[in-house]
Every structure is written in structure tokens, then in C-alpha cells.
Motif scaffolding. Structure first.
Motif, PDB file in Angstrom:
ATOM      1  N   GLU A   1       0.322   9.348   4.043  1.00 45.20           N
ATOM      2  CA  GLU A   1      -0.558   9.381   5.212  1.00 45.20           C
ATOM      3  C   GLU A   1      -1.423   8.135   5.331  1.00 45.20           C
ATOM      4  O   GLU A   1      -1.856   7.783   6.431  1.00 45.20           O
ATOM      5  N   ASN A   2      -1.676   7.476   4.214  1.00 39.45           N
ATOM      6  CA  ASN A   2      -2.567   6.311   4.251  1.00 39.45           C
ATOM      7  C   ASN A   2      -1.831   4.980   4.122  1.00 39.45           C
ATOM      8  O   ASN A   2      -2.467   3.947   3.922  1.00 39.45           O
ATOM      9  N   THR A   3      -0.506   5.030   4.250  1.00 40.61           N
ATOM     10  CA  THR A   3       0.276   3.782   4.259  1.00 40.61           C
ATOM     11  C   THR A   3       1.206   3.794   5.466  1.00 40.61           C
ATOM     12  O   THR A   3       0.827   3.351   6.540  1.00 40.61           O
TER      13      THR A   3
ATOM     14  N   GLU B   1       2.187   6.080   7.490  1.00 44.18           N
ATOM     15  CA  GLU B   1       1.816   6.873   8.663  1.00 44.18           C
ATOM     16  C   GLU B   1       0.418   6.562   9.179  1.00 44.18           C
ATOM     17  O   GLU B   1      -0.040   7.196  10.125  1.00 44.18           O
ATOM     18  N   ARG B   2      -0.254   5.598   8.597  1.00 44.44           N
ATOM     19  CA  ARG B   2      -1.623   5.308   9.013  1.00 44.44           C
ATOM     20  C   ARG B   2      -1.633   4.347  10.198  1.00 44.44           C
ATOM     21  O   ARG B   2      -1.018   3.280  10.145  1.00 44.44           O
ATOM     22  N   ASP B   3      -2.354   4.708  11.245  1.00 45.61           N
ATOM     23  CA  ASP B   3      -2.424   3.872  12.448  1.00 45.61           C
ATOM     24  C   ASP B   3      -3.521   2.810  12.361  1.00 45.61           C
ATOM     25  O   ASP B   3      -3.346   1.691  12.834  1.00 45.61           O
ATOM     26  N   ASN B   4      -4.656   3.173  11.766  1.00 47.49           N
ATOM     27  CA  ASN B   4      -5.756   2.215  11.677  1.00 47.49           C
ATOM     28  C   ASN B   4      -5.882   1.664  10.261  1.00 47.49           C
ATOM     29  O   ASN B   4      -5.417   2.271   9.303  1.00 47.49           O
ATOM     30  N   SER B   5      -6.534   0.539  10.122  1.00 45.93           N
ATOM     31  CA  SER B   5      -6.647  -0.118   8.829  1.00 45.93           C
ATOM     32  C   SER B   5      -7.701   0.550   7.953  1.00 45.93           C
ATOM     33  O   SER B   5      -8.739   1.012   8.445  1.00 45.93           O
TER      34      SER B   5
ATOM     35  N   ASN C   1      -4.581  -4.649   7.099  1.00 46.82           N
ATOM     36  CA  ASN C   1      -4.542  -3.422   6.319  1.00 46.82           C
ATOM     37  C   ASN C   1      -4.185  -3.717   4.866  1.00 46.82           C
ATOM     38  O   ASN C   1      -3.819  -4.835   4.514  1.00 46.82           O
TER      39      ASN C   1
END
Length: 476
Positions: free
Chosen positions: A394-396, A398-402, A415
Motif C-alpha cells: 500500500e505504501n509503494t 499502490e501509493r498515489d502520493n509521496s 517519493n
């Protein structure tokens, strides 16, 4: 990410598993009762056979509901429990869970007072059914020995609970003589982060750190080099728990005695006393981006994030932006890795709601609930492997924001950079866990030799005083 040399092991990729789980500094525990005849530190103590854990039989069960104690001092843990209680009650309206939640107003003293009162009640056979582990006010080892916790193993066995998706060594850390008295929820690992360039500049050899003794020698060599411009650690906190990480059996709860004669303790204490970290003494590494920046700017060799999981993302991720990040786990004297239990739950032995307690704990451990609350699981590693992996995804990819704020003061842009190989390396260290410990202030070697560390006593004087104090504490 470059990986340090593999650990010597009996089975490739795994630390040797023990039939009796390793907890505090690798020691199995026994009940305090029956050991008082053996004087602490006496000639017979080391040879005495440890008494088995004796858990009183459960009281008559009604299973009408459950009361769980916690405070809001750790906001993340509190939010997870709030959500668990709400969701569990929706699914089990006939056996409601009631929160005995204390509001600390951000004050540790309020949190401590609430826990001290709760522990007194539980030791007297009263109080909440279930409570959350607090490492600063609870000695899990002593409470387990005194029959305070209920044995939940019969409930897990009757339900044929599937442990395959959980870190086996960590979960076994809550088992004494076949009694599952503590159920861990999260843990941390002693992992240091640096860059390949920093290692080359200092000559620090990760290959020589395949055991704790090798790690000590490398740190000592670097610290004693007058031409060295980098400090070994960004903060002294990175080295503070070295006695626990080493796995040295300096505390024996079984026989109520302490042995502080290990040379590694003296070498480690000397290193700690002479450290000149980038941050002022008493401060932890704090901002993981700041730690990466200090490595980049030549101020230190290692940073040790305050929080294991989130720290991996920002420390390794930011280092990867200017160099190749390197992870170095601090290994024990046998080459294994010790995990520190950071969150766990226990049930009062005199509770009449053990079945409800089991169902609630099973809910806390469930993949459905853990993934549903994944956004709050950034502090430490979950005992459920799938939760850690999901947090990474979710934090790589699939993450949209940095994760890196564009206005950060350290000059990092864009990012984080964390390929799957980096997470796989971290996961391999989770798999190597061969023992765990529960921190207890009264048996903390570094805390007990503070007069030596402050220069007010010689090492020998401080150790003698520490042994006397620990032996007295263990015999109480």
C-alpha cells in the motif's frame, strides 16, 4: 540493497528453533514459588533445577462479556483497540466487550498511575479480564511466574488455530512450559541503516558482524580511530539495548540470580560510555529522513529508526535516493536475531470469561481485522506476516502520493525508492528471529550501571552494586 553476510545456522535461512521458547535474554522461566530456599547468587543457584510453571485452574466460567483495560497514551494502539471493540461487538452482541479505557491527557505519569493501579488489582485476582502489555510498568516474566495470566493454549488447540501465517518464534515467546500466557501482537527488530559509501569511507565491515562479538569489535575499532570523521551512531539509543540484543543470559529468573561477568557486557558498556553521537544524549533517532540526511552528509554511519516498519520506509527509502542502502541487524552471540515484543495482550487468570477473551484475541489476530486497520500499523511489525507485506504494497506500488513532504528540510525530492528486494531482505530478518524479550526496567543492565556510565563509579563497583540489586529484585 546490499545484504550483510549470511548467519551461520543449522538450517539454511532459519535460526535454530527451541522446544522451550526464548524470552528475556534467551532464558526459559519458572515459577517463583518454591525457589525462596535457594539464596540468590548462592553456590547452589546455578545448579538448581528450575521449577515448572504452575498455572492455577480456571475459575467457574460464565462468558457473559469481557472487560479490556488500556489507556490512550499510545494513540495508535488505542485506535486499533477502539476499532476492535466496536467491530467485535457488532459481530458478537450477546457477549459484549467493554472498554476500561483511561485517558492520560498525553501525560506518561497519568498512564503509569492507571497501569500501576490495574496491576495491583490483577495481582489480587480482581480487575479487568484482558489488558494490554506496557513495557515500563509490567514485568511480564514475574507475573507469568506468579500465575497471574490465564493459559489460553487449550482454547487455541480446541479451535485448531492456524499459526502458519504468523511469526512462529515471536508467538512462541508468549509460551512458558506449554502454557500460552501472553499473546504478542507486534514486535521490533534491532536493524541499523546506512549507505554503501559510508561503509566504504569508514572501513566498517558488515561481514564481521555475523555475531554480536564481531559487531562490538567493529564498533570499537571505528570509535577508537582518531581519523574517523563520522560518529558510529546518530544517537546513543541505537546501542542502548545491546545487552538484550546480544542474548547473553545475564538474568536467570528460574534461579533468581544475575551474572554480570560476561566480557561482552563490559566491552559494550565501555563503548556506550564513550559514544559521541550526533544527537544529544537521551534523544532517539527521531526523524528517519534526518537520519538518512546525516548519513548522506557524513555525520554518522548508522541510523536506527524509532519505529521498525515506518522507519524502514523512510530510512532505507531516503538512503536509496542518493546511494545504495544497507541494512545491518544486530545479531546475538550465536548469530541469531532477537525481537523485542512491543505489544501483547494477557488475560487475568481469575477471569470467568476466558472463551470470550479467546474469541476477542482471535479477532485481533485475524487477517481480516489486521488488513482493515492497516493504516494504523506503521509503528512496528505485526505478528501476522500478511499485514506487514500489505503495508509495504500500500505504501509503494499502490501509493498515489509521496511519503516525502515536498517542503522537507533535508533536500529529498520525489517519493521513496524501495524495490521488492529491499522488503524481501527485511522479511528475511523477520524469519530469522530465534528469540524474543520483554523489556523490564529492573533487570536492564544499562539502567543498573548508570553510576559507571556517568563516571561516578568504576565498572567493577557498578557491576557489584547492580548484581546485588538484581538479585534482590529477582528474589522478591
Amino acid at each position: 540493497m546490499k545484504k550483510p553476510a549470511p548467519t551461520p545456522q543449522t538450517t539454511p535461512g532459519k535460526c535454530p528453533r527451541r522446544s522451550a521458547p526464548v524470552r528475556l535474554l534467551g532464558l526459559s522461566l519458572a515459577c517463583l514459588a518454591g525457589l525462596s530456599a535457594c539464596a540468590p547468587g548462592g553456590a547452589d543457584s546455578a545448579d538448581a533445577e528450575p521449577a515448572p510453571i504452575e498455572v492455577p485452574p480456571p475459575v467457574e466460567q460464565t462468558n457473559e462479556g469481557l472487560t479490556i483495560f488500556y489507556t490512550d497514551y499510545n494513540e495508535v494502539e488505542a485506535k486499533i483497540l477502539d476499532a476492535a471493540i466496536s467491530q467485535f461487538n457488532q459481530q458478537h452482541p450477546d457477549t459484549p466487550v467493554t472498554a476500561d479505557k483511561h485517558f492520560a491527557d498525553g501525560l506518561y505519569t497519568s498512564h503509569q498511575d492507571a497501569y500501576t493501579k490495574m496491576i495491583t488489582e490483577v495481582m489480587a485476582g480482581d480487575g479487568p479480564d484482558l489488558f494490554l502489555y506496557d513495557f515500563l510498568t509490567m514485568d511480564v516474566e514475574k507475573m507469568a511466574r506468579r500465575g497471574v495470566f490465564a493459559d489460553l493454549e487449550p482454547y487455541f488447540e480446541a479451535d485448531h488455530f492456524d499459526w502458519s501465517g504468523y511469526n512462529q518464534a515471536v508467538m512462541e515467546g508468549g509460551v512458558w512450559d506449554g502454557h500460552r500466557l501472553v499473546v504478542p501482537l507486534s514486535y521490533s527488530l534491532p536493524v541499523l541503516y546506512t549507505s554503501q559509501t559510508a561503509l566504504e569511507e569508514t572501513g566498517f565491515s558488515v561481514e564481521n558482524c555475523d555475531t554480536f562479538d564481531g559487531f562490538l569489535d567493529e564498533v570499537e575499532k571505528m570509535e577508537s580511530d582518531p581519523e574517523q570523521t563520522r560518529e558510529a551512531f546518530r544517537s546513543e539509543e541505537a546501542f542502548y539495548y545491546f545487552p538484550y540484543n546480544s542474548g547473553l543470559p545475564y538474568v536467570d529468573y528460574d534461579r533468581q540470580t544475575a551474572d554480570l561477568s560476561f566480557p561482552e557486557l563490559e566491552q559494550g558498556a565501555s563503548i556506550y560510555k564513550n559514544l559521541k553521537p550526533v544527537l544529544a544524549p537521551g534523544f532517539a533517532d527521531g526523524s528517519d529522513m534526518a537520519g538518512a540526511a546525516d548519513i548522506r552528509d557524513g555525520k554518522c554511519l548508522f541510523t536506527c529508526p524509532d519505529f521498525s516498519l515506518y522507519g524502514f520506509f523512510l530510512a532505507a527509502g531516503c538512503i536509496n535516493k542518493f546511494d545504495d542502502a544497507v541494512m545491518l541487524p544486530i545479531r546475538d552471540t550465536q548469530g541469531g536475531i532477537r525481537a523485542r515484543i512491543t505489544s501483547a495482550v494477557m488475560v487475568r487468570n481469575s477471569s470467568s470469561n476466558l472463551q470470550v477473551a479467546y474469541e476477542f484475541i482471535k479477532f485481533l489476530l485475524s487477517e481480516e481485522f489486521q488488513l482493515d486497520t492497516i493504516g494504523w500499523r506503521w509503528q512496528h511489525f505485526s505478528v501476522l506476516d500478511a499485514a506487514n507485506e500489505r503495508y509495504y504494497i500500500e505504501n509503494t506500488v499502490e501509493r498515489d502520493n509521496s511519503m516525502i513532504a515536498p517542503d522537507n528540510p533535508y533536500g529529498f525530492e520525489g517519493n521513496i525508492v524501495l524495490p521488492q528486494a529491499d522488503y524481501d531482505e527485511l522479511a528475511s530478518y523477520m524469519d530469522e528471529v530465534g528469540g524474543v524479550f520483554f523489556y523490564t526496567a529492573d533487570t536492564n543492565f544499562m539502567r543498573q550501571i548508570k553510576d559507571y556510565l556517568s563516571g561516578n563509579a568504576s565498572y567493577e563497583e557498578a557491576v557489584r552494586a547492580a548484581e546485588r540489586q538484581m538479585n534482590l529484585y529477582l528474589s522478591e
